[in-house]
Design a protein around this motif. Structure first.
Motif, PDB file in Angstrom:
ATOM      1  N   GLU A   1       2.319  -5.914  -0.115  1.00 21.98           N
ATOM      2  CA  GLU A   1       1.810  -7.015  -0.933  1.00 21.98           C
ATOM      3  C   GLU A   1       1.035  -6.398  -2.101  1.00 21.98           C
ATOM      4  O   GLU A   1      -0.068  -5.894  -1.933  1.00 21.98           O
ATOM      5  CB  GLU A   1       0.899  -7.911  -0.086  1.00 21.98           C
ATOM      6  N   LYS A   2       1.621  -6.420  -3.283  1.00 24.48           N
ATOM      7  CA  LYS A   2       1.104  -5.643  -4.404  1.00 24.48           C
ATOM      8  C   LYS A   2      -0.290  -6.075  -4.844  1.00 24.48           C
ATOM      9  O   LYS A   2      -1.111  -5.239  -5.234  1.00 24.48           O
ATOM     10  CB  LYS A   2       2.099  -5.709  -5.563  1.00 24.48           C
ATOM     11  N   ALA A   3      -0.598  -7.351  -4.766  1.00 26.24           N
ATOM     12  CA  ALA A   3      -1.933  -7.804  -5.132  1.00 26.24           C
ATOM     13  C   ALA A   3      -2.972  -7.297  -4.127  1.00 26.24           C
ATOM     14  O   ALA A   3      -4.069  -6.879  -4.504  1.00 26.24           O
ATOM     15  CB  ALA A   3      -1.965  -9.330  -5.210  1.00 26.24           C
ATOM     16  N   ALA A   4      -2.619  -7.315  -2.839  1.00 27.79           N
ATOM     17  CA  ALA A   4      -3.525  -6.807  -1.811  1.00 27.79           C
ATOM     18  C   ALA A   4      -3.751  -5.314  -1.982  1.00 27.79           C
ATOM     19  O   ALA A   4      -4.871  -4.809  -1.792  1.00 27.79           O
ATOM     20  CB  ALA A   4      -2.967  -7.109  -0.422  1.00 27.79           C
ATOM     21  N   ALA A   5      -2.698  -4.582  -2.358  1.00 29.58           N
ATOM     22  CA  ALA A   5      -2.830  -3.143  -2.586  1.00 29.58           C
ATOM     23  C   ALA A   5      -3.769  -2.864  -3.757  1.00 29.58           C
ATOM     24  O   ALA A   5      -4.612  -1.961  -3.696  1.00 29.58           O
ATOM     25  CB  ALA A   5      -1.461  -2.527  -2.840  1.00 29.58           C
ATOM     26  N   TYR A   6      -3.634  -3.632  -4.831  1.00 28.05           N
ATOM     27  CA  TYR A   6      -4.535  -3.463  -5.974  1.00 28.05           C
ATOM     28  C   TYR A   6      -5.983  -3.766  -5.575  1.00 28.05           C
ATOM     29  O   TYR A   6      -6.919  -3.074  -5.984  1.00 28.05           O
ATOM     30  CB  TYR A   6      -4.101  -4.371  -7.112  1.00 28.05           C
ATOM     31  N   GLU A   7      -6.187  -4.799  -4.780  1.00 27.46           N
ATOM     32  CA  GLU A   7      -7.539  -5.145  -4.327  1.00 27.46           C
ATOM     33  C   GLU A   7      -8.122  -4.004  -3.485  1.00 27.46           C
ATOM     34  O   GLU A   7      -9.298  -3.653  -3.615  1.00 27.46           O
ATOM     35  CB  GLU A   7      -7.504  -6.443  -3.516  1.00 27.46           C
TER      36      GLU A   7
ATOM     37  N   ALA B   1       0.740   2.897  10.049  1.00 27.84           N
ATOM     38  CA  ALA B   1       0.223   1.799  10.858  1.00 27.84           C
ATOM     39  C   ALA B   1       0.645   0.469  10.259  1.00 27.84           C
ATOM     40  O   ALA B   1       0.767   0.326   9.035  1.00 27.84           O
ATOM     41  CB  ALA B   1      -1.297   1.882  10.937  1.00 27.84           C
ATOM     42  N   ALA B   2       0.849  -0.527  11.110  1.00 30.50           N
ATOM     43  CA  ALA B   2       1.346  -1.824  10.662  1.00 30.50           C
ATOM     44  C   ALA B   2       0.443  -2.455   9.608  1.00 30.50           C
ATOM     45  O   ALA B   2       0.919  -3.044   8.633  1.00 30.50           O
ATOM     46  CB  ALA B   2       1.485  -2.759  11.864  1.00 30.50           C
ATOM     47  N   GLU B   3      -0.873  -2.334   9.784  1.00 36.08           N
ATOM     48  CA  GLU B   3      -1.803  -2.948   8.843  1.00 36.08           C
ATOM     49  C   GLU B   3      -1.644  -2.357   7.451  1.00 36.08           C
ATOM     50  O   GLU B   3      -1.678  -3.068   6.441  1.00 36.08           O
ATOM     51  CB  GLU B   3      -3.250  -2.770   9.320  1.00 36.08           C
ATOM     52  N   MET B   4      -1.457  -1.030   7.371  1.00 41.51           N
ATOM     53  CA  MET B   4      -1.303  -0.387   6.074  1.00 41.51           C
ATOM     54  C   MET B   4       0.055  -0.703   5.461  1.00 41.51           C
ATOM     55  O   MET B   4       0.170  -0.883   4.247  1.00 41.51           O
ATOM     56  CB  MET B   4      -1.480   1.126   6.217  1.00 41.51           C
ATOM     57  N   MET B   5       1.099  -0.786   6.282  1.00 44.95           N
ATOM     58  CA  MET B   5       2.411  -1.162   5.766  1.00 44.95           C
ATOM     59  C   MET B   5       2.369  -2.568   5.158  1.00 44.95           C
ATOM     60  O   MET B   5       2.930  -2.805   4.077  1.00 44.95           O
ATOM     61  CB  MET B   5       3.466  -1.134   6.880  1.00 44.95           C
TER      62      MET B   5
END
Length: 337
Positions: free
Chosen positions: A111-117, A102-106
């Motif tokens: 964005e590595k900081a968002a993924a860590y959050e 899904a676009a939101e998960m992609m």
């Protein structure tokens, strides 16, 4: 069936070869790149030289037009992956299955900081200490906060691919007599400050302790028969080891459950010597997937293609697990032992 690979790494040569081995007779593989000398051209049935467009709306329009004009049934994107995911419905409407989540998960994983959050809220033990710097002053402050926690600090842009901006701050490379030191991606704190003073921080930097333990590149995919998890332990530049470690497999399975992505992904972990932390998740087939397939006997690319068109290919883990070493060569070879 017509399958398109756009602007991939050279290792797509192996992915297409594996996919072809499990694809129905008559499947046509279409490749494209602005570089007409890409290695994977050799295993494509058709080849197109595409324009050198950045990964934005213009490229998405090009890709939609390309799929219409070439009657593409399944599209495995690498370039502009996140942007293309936003147009999944438009591809589907014209008859093309886009192999993305899904676009939101992609966008989150891009964005590595968002993924860590995201993972800090769900699997906090998996996320190392980190800071995000939006300015030179924040970069210096982040380094000073992290430095007492570790031997070395590393950094990279929050939007990066292939570790192109990854650097380790290590003053030892400038010590007198350090003639055997291989700087590589290392630089001194003085050098890092000089570089960052000239950067506009339009894309922030992520800083964290440098983890100097073993690294795992786990190739994973959800299937109707359960999740495929192939942990590939990186040892040195000569070979990797596939080891079906139950704890690592359970960890990766939990990551997959949170992401809910139905195409192959790659989960990268690294140890600090005591436990494993998440480095990043690549929501696509990895550049070393062929190594995992060779060592495990599981043809992930073929299984992925079949699932996308509604067919489940059978698969199973090797009867005798153990450690399976595989050479890190452009044309991989399974090693004895």
């Amino acid at each position: 069936m017509r399958v398109w690979f756009n602007r991939w790494f050279s290792t797509a040569y192996h992915l297409i070869t594996l996919m072809r081995a499990g694809a129905p007779d008559g499947t046509v593989f279409v490749g494209s790149s602005p570089n007409p000398h890409m290695l994977y051209r050799l295993v494509c049935d058709e080849w197109e030289e595409e324009p050198a467009l950045p990964p934005g709306e213009e490229y998405a329009a090009f890709a939609l037009r390309f799929c219409r004009e070439h009657a593409i049934d399944v599209f495995f994107p690498r370039h502009a992956l996140t942007e293309l995911a936003r147009h999944r419905d438009a591809f589907r409407a014209q008859g093309t299955i886009l192999a993305t989540g899904a676009a939101e998960m992609m966008a989150l994983l891009d964005e590595k900081a968002a993924a860590y959050e995201f993972f800090a809220a769900r699997m906090p033990a998996l996320v190392p200490p980190y800071r995000v710097a939006h300015s030179y002053e924040e970069f210096v402050a982040a380094y000073e906060e992290l430095r007492p926690l570790c031997a070395r600090v590393c950094y990279k842009l929050t939007q990066d691919e292939g570790a192109r901006t990854f650097r380790v701050i290590d003053d030892r490379i400038a010590e007198a007599g350090a003639v055997w030191s291989k700087p590589g991606t290392k630089l001194t704190w003085e050098m890092a400050q000089k570089i960052m003073r000239g950067y506009d921080f339009s894309v922030p930097f992520l800083l964290m302790p440098y983890l100097d333990g073993r690294e795992i590149s786990a190739d994973c995919m959800e299937t109707a028969a359960g999740p495929i998890v192939i942990p590939r332990f990186k040892t040195d530049h000569r070979y990797s080891e596939v080891c079906f470690d139950a704890d690592i497999m359970a960890l990766c399975t939990e990551v997959m459950q949170h992401l809910q992505i139905d195409v192959p992904i790659n989960i990268q972990l690294r140890s600090d010597g005591t436990r494993y932390f998440l480095l990043e998740v690549n929501p696509r087939m990895s550049g070393g997937l062929q190594l995992s397939c060779l060592a495990s006997g599981i043809n992930v690319p073929a299984i992925a293609l079949s699932r996308l068109v509604g067919t489940e290919l059978p698969w199973a883990y090797p009867e005798h697990g153990g450690v399976r070493r595989v050479a890190n060569l452009e044309t991989p070879q399974l090693l004895e032992g």
